[in-house]
Design an enzyme around this catalytic site. Structure first.
Site, PDB file in Angstrom:
ATOM      1  N   ARG A 121     -20.160  45.160  -2.413  1.00 37.08           N
ATOM      2  CA  ARG A 121     -19.035  45.685  -1.686  1.00 37.08           C
ATOM      3  C   ARG A 121     -18.769  45.044  -0.373  1.00 37.08           C
ATOM      4  NH1 ARG A 121     -20.964  50.205  -4.614  1.00 37.08           N
ATOM      5  NH2 ARG A 121     -19.680  50.354  -6.231  1.00 37.08           N
ATOM      6  N   LYS A 143      -8.869  33.949   5.230  1.00 35.03           N
ATOM      7  CA  LYS A 143      -8.385  33.824   3.831  1.00 35.03           C
ATOM      8  C   LYS A 143      -9.506  33.438   2.936  1.00 35.03           C
ATOM      9  CE  LYS A 143      -3.190  33.363   4.221  1.00 35.03           C
ATOM     10  NZ  LYS A 143      -2.111  32.656   3.864  1.00 35.03           N
ATOM     11  N   GLU A 185      -3.265  18.835   9.951  1.00 35.52           N
ATOM     12  CA  GLU A 185      -3.005  20.329  10.149  1.00 35.52           C
ATOM     13  C   GLU A 185      -3.116  20.407  11.722  1.00 35.52           C
ATOM     14  OE1 GLU A 185      -2.523  22.400   7.833  1.00 35.52           O
ATOM     15  OE2 GLU A 185      -3.512  21.942   6.127  1.00 35.52           O
ATOM     16  N   LYS A 227      -4.218  28.993  16.106  1.00 39.28           N
ATOM     17  CA  LYS A 227      -4.433  29.789  14.781  1.00 39.28           C
ATOM     18  C   LYS A 227      -4.929  31.070  15.066  1.00 39.28           C
ATOM     19  CE  LYS A 227      -5.669  29.963  10.194  1.00 39.28           C
ATOM     20  NZ  LYS A 227      -6.027  29.316   8.775  1.00 39.28           N
ATOM     21  N   GLU A 237      -0.173  38.131   6.880  1.00 38.26           N
ATOM     22  CA  GLU A 237       0.902  37.591   6.667  1.00 38.26           C
ATOM     23  C   GLU A 237       2.007  38.604   6.184  1.00 38.26           C
ATOM     24  OE1 GLU A 237       0.081  33.624   4.768  1.00 38.26           O
ATOM     25  OE2 GLU A 237       2.111  33.409   3.990  1.00 38.26           O
ATOM     26  N   ARG A 242       2.441  34.379  10.535  1.00 35.85           N
ATOM     27  CA  ARG A 242       1.262  33.699  10.111  1.00 35.85           C
ATOM     28  C   ARG A 242       2.087  32.591   8.953  1.00 35.85           C
ATOM     29  NH1 ARG A 242      -4.687  35.474   8.134  1.00 35.85           N
ATOM     30  NH2 ARG A 242      -5.272  33.260   7.392  1.00 35.85           N
ATOM     31  N   ASN A 246       2.491  27.470   7.286  1.00 35.43           N
ATOM     32  CA  ASN A 246       2.650  26.991   5.958  1.00 35.43           C
ATOM     33  C   ASN A 246       3.793  25.484   6.336  1.00 35.43           C
ATOM     34  OD1 ASN A 246       0.946  28.389   4.519  1.00 35.43           O
ATOM     35  ND2 ASN A 246       2.692  29.850   4.188  1.00 35.43           N
ATOM     36  N   HIS A 249       4.302  22.688   4.073  1.00 35.10           N
ATOM     37  CA  HIS A 249       3.266  22.967   2.743  1.00 35.10           C
ATOM     38  C   HIS A 249       4.220  23.274   1.335  1.00 35.10           C
ATOM     39  CE1 HIS A 249      -0.025  23.067   5.595  1.00 35.10           C
ATOM     40  NE2 HIS A 249      -0.638  23.556   4.678  1.00 35.10           N
ATOM     41  N   HIS A 253       2.919  20.838  -1.287  1.00 37.66           N
ATOM     42  CA  HIS A 253       2.345  21.448  -2.542  1.00 37.66           C
ATOM     43  C   HIS A 253       3.078  20.846  -3.609  1.00 37.66           C
ATOM     44  CE1 HIS A 253       0.338  25.299  -0.916  1.00 37.66           C
ATOM     45  NE2 HIS A 253      -0.339  24.200  -0.877  1.00 37.66           N
ATOM     46  N   HIS A 267      -4.795  17.064   0.361  1.00 40.15           N
ATOM     47  CA  HIS A 267      -4.118  18.232   0.562  1.00 40.15           C
ATOM     48  C   HIS A 267      -3.494  17.928   2.304  1.00 40.15           C
ATOM     49  CE1 HIS A 267      -2.565  22.412   1.812  1.00 40.15           C
ATOM     50  NE2 HIS A 267      -3.029  22.225   2.912  1.00 40.15           N
TER      51      HIS A 267
HETATM   52  N1  LIG Z   1      -8.805  29.570   3.879  1.00 39.39           N
HETATM   53  C1  LIG Z   1      -7.713  29.218   4.209  1.00 39.39           C
HETATM   54  O1  LIG Z   1      -7.029  29.351   5.313  1.00 39.39           O
HETATM   55  C2  LIG Z   1      -7.547  27.579   3.904  1.00 39.39           C
HETATM   56  C3  LIG Z   1      -6.553  26.919   4.688  1.00 39.39           C
HETATM   57  C4  LIG Z   1      -6.376  25.537   4.313  1.00 39.39           C
HETATM   58  C5  LIG Z   1      -7.284  25.216   3.256  1.00 39.39           C
HETATM   59  N2  LIG Z   1      -8.181  25.752   2.448  1.00 39.39           N
HETATM   60  C6  LIG Z   1      -8.787  25.356   1.387  1.00 39.39           C
HETATM   61  O2  LIG Z   1      -9.803  24.403   1.721  1.00 39.39           O
HETATM   62  C7  LIG Z   1     -10.077  23.609   0.764  1.00 39.39           C
HETATM   63  C8  LIG Z   1      -9.961  22.008   1.249  1.00 39.39           C
HETATM   64  O3  LIG Z   1     -10.925  21.900   2.160  1.00 39.39           O
HETATM   65  P1  LIG Z   1     -11.428  20.624   2.815  1.00 39.39           P
HETATM   66  O4  LIG Z   1     -10.405  19.481   3.018  1.00 39.39           O
HETATM   67  O5  LIG Z   1     -12.583  20.824   3.950  1.00 39.39           O
HETATM   68  O6  LIG Z   1     -12.283  19.912   1.489  1.00 39.39           O
HETATM   69  P2  LIG Z   1     -13.927  20.055   1.108  1.00 39.39           P
HETATM   70  O7  LIG Z   1     -14.487  21.238   1.267  1.00 39.39           O
HETATM   71  O8  LIG Z   1     -13.610  19.704  -0.460  1.00 39.39           O
HETATM   72  O9  LIG Z   1     -14.343  18.658   1.761  1.00 39.39           O
HETATM   73  C9  LIG Z   1     -14.086  17.394   1.630  1.00 39.39           C
HETATM   74  C10 LIG Z   1     -14.980  16.576   1.020  1.00 39.39           C
HETATM   75  O10 LIG Z   1     -15.939  16.191   2.282  1.00 39.39           O
HETATM   76  C11 LIG Z   1     -17.118  16.557   1.904  1.00 39.39           C
HETATM   77  N3  LIG Z   1     -17.627  16.786   3.254  1.00 39.39           N
HETATM   78  C12 LIG Z   1     -17.467  18.034   4.118  1.00 39.39           C
HETATM   79  N4  LIG Z   1     -18.032  17.883   5.120  1.00 39.39           N
HETATM   80  C13 LIG Z   1     -18.645  16.680   5.354  1.00 39.39           C
HETATM   81  C14 LIG Z   1     -19.444  15.830   6.121  1.00 39.39           C
HETATM   82  N5  LIG Z   1     -19.537  16.569   7.441  1.00 39.39           N
HETATM   83  N6  LIG Z   1     -19.983  14.873   5.958  1.00 39.39           N
HETATM   84  C15 LIG Z   1     -19.649  14.466   4.900  1.00 39.39           C
HETATM   85  N7  LIG Z   1     -19.039  14.792   3.780  1.00 39.39           N
HETATM   86  C16 LIG Z   1     -18.494  15.957   4.083  1.00 39.39           C
HETATM   87  C17 LIG Z   1     -16.967  17.398   0.901  1.00 39.39           C
HETATM   88  O11 LIG Z   1     -18.355  17.403   0.071  1.00 39.39           O
HETATM   89  C18 LIG Z   1     -16.010  16.986   0.081  1.00 39.39           C
HETATM   90  O12 LIG Z   1     -16.448  16.054  -0.737  1.00 39.39           O
HETATM   91  C19 LIG Z   1      -9.022  23.755  -0.287  1.00 39.39           C
HETATM   92  O13 LIG Z   1      -9.581  24.394  -1.403  1.00 39.39           O
HETATM   93  C20 LIG Z   1      -7.852  24.534   0.309  1.00 39.39           C
HETATM   94  O14 LIG Z   1      -7.322  25.419  -0.548  1.00 39.39           O
HETATM   95  C21 LIG Z   1      -8.370  27.247   3.004  1.00 39.39           C
HETATM   96 ZN   LIG Z   2      -3.037  23.080   4.702  1.00 37.74          ZN
END
Ligand SMILES: NC(=O)c1ccc[n+]([C@@H]2O[C@H](COP(=O)([O-])OP(=O)(O)OC[C@H]3O[C@@H](n4cnc5c(N)ncnc54)[C@H](O)[C@@H]3O)[C@@H](O)[C@H]2O)c1
Ligand SMILES: [Zn+2]
Length: 370
Positions: A121, A143, A185, A227, A237, A242, A246, A249, A253, A267
């Protein structure tokens, strides 16, 4: 070193931004270890590139690291990996008072945050983001989510971390394309409501992409401040503030959907093209000076980010892209809430965008570029 506080009453927490902090993680994290141990969840790439630094610094302080290493990639945000992760955390006897460390990009952060929100929990978690996207966006704001068959991020919770520890030097091992995608971003915060920061991006953004320590610490701090302020104001949101995050986005998307959420378009790359489209569409509606939309397009182009349909590898026409948008959540008949701009730093939510008009714009915009 910079410290940013996310002000959320009893759920408030600090974001520490410090070059090299992974090598001094004991100073920041020792207080969170129970029985001389911390559980660290990461992915296979980060385990190779960055986990040894974290482990070495914690071990020096007599803290053992119990690593959980998951496959890298978006597919890890799934029921299957959530279940496995929860079982592994339970096997390690994580208690509600414990802190689990998420070391990685947004994939690890989103998955671990969600797991923490439901384990017994709710146990605590700490974000140690290692991609630029995670450092400026996903690690802050609470999030958490996994993906469903019906779409991305459809199963999750609002659940704030106890601490965010950012070491910009982790970006040294990140593939440059990933850093560039995360940079979209960063630019976004300037475009939303901070024209001075966008001007900084124009003059100094390339230094960040080249790995300059001061530039990346500055950009991360400024992004995280933006942020944190938005999240403190509108955690779930509900007020609409908030939703400004986007920007780019809705278009983005649709572009990601058209390219099959594949490596063709990351992304952040979709967001870059999406922001350029949002500004050019705003200019077409007479809301935004054309010269400002041009500045946005030029900057994204200059740093090597997609800025139109062709550079985003999108083949679909306007109507097909609108069909992708209609799959998105909030839609009234024929219209979609859309983030538009009156200029750089003047983003607002428009409720009366006509979808047929957006489709026509997309086709025109493609024709104008060729
Ligand atoms: N929670 C939120 O508010 C929020 C906001 C934006 C995006 N997201 C989510 O985030 C995700 C995308 O995140 P991301 O772009 O970080 O992708 P990711 O976590 O997949 O990382 C991208 C790639 O880089 C590699 N990597 C990460 N750090 C590294 C480092 N220091 N050295 C070498 N390789 C490294 C990872 O293994 C992966 O292959 C999506 O699922 C998206 O939905 C969430
Ligand atoms: Zn984004």
């Amino acid at each position: 070193m910079a410290l940013v506080r996310v002000a959320l009453g009893a759920r408030s927490y600090d974001i520490i931004i410090e070059e090299g902090s992974l090598d001094r993680a004991d100073a920041h994290l020792a207080g969170y270890a129970r029985k001389g141990r911390l559980v660290v969840v990461t992915d296979a790439n980060v385990a190779k590139a960055q986990l040894p630094r974290l482990t070495a610094s914690l071990n020096r302080a007599g803290i053992a690291v119990a690593p959980i290493i998951l496959p890298a990639g978006e597919q890890t945000k799934s029921w299957r990996h959530l279940e496995q992760l929860l079982d592994q955390l339970l096997a390690l006897e994580i208690e509600r008072g414990d802190h689990v460390v998420a070391l990685g990009g947004g994939v690890i952060g989103d998955l671990v945050g969600f797991a923490a929100s439901i384990l017994k929990r709710g146990c605590h978690f700490i974000q140690v983001p290692t991609t630029l996207l995670a450092q400026v966006d996903s690690s802050v704001g609470g999030k958490t989510a996994i993906n469903a068959k019906a779409g991305k991020n459809l199963i999750g919770s609002f659940y704030q971390p106890g601490l965010v520890l950012i070491d910009p030097s982790t970006l040294d091992s990140l593939p440059p394309r990933e850093t560039r995608a995360g940079y979209a971003e960063v630019v976004k915060y300037g475009l939303i409501d901070d024209p001075d920061f966008f001007a900084w991006c124009e003059t100094d953004g390339q230094r960040l992409l080249d790995g300059d320590g001061d530039a990346r610490e500055y950009a991360i701090e400024r992004s995280v401040q933006a942020k944190a302020a938005i999240v403190a104001d509108d955690e779930r949101e509900t007020s609409g503030r908030r939703a400004l995050l986007n920007l780019g986005h809705t278009f983005g998307h649709a572009l990601e959907a058209d390219t099959g959420f594949s490596d063709l378009l990351l992304h952040g790359e979709g967001v870059a093209a999406g922001m350029a489209l949002a500004f050019r569409y705003s200019a077409r509606l007479g809301l935004c000076p054309a010269a400002e939309a041009e500045r946005v397009t030029e900057h994204l182009k200059k740093v090597g980010l997609p800025h139109d349909l062709a550079s985003a590898h999108v083949k679909a026409d306007g109507a097909a892209l609108i069909a992708h948008m209609l799959h998105d959540k909030k839609m009234a008949a024929g219209t979609l809430p859309f983030l538009l701009a009156r200029g750089i730093g003047r983003t607002f939510l428009s409720k009366d965008v006509v979808l047929d008009d957006v489709a026509a714009f997309l086709d025109e915009d493609r024709a104008a570029a060729t």
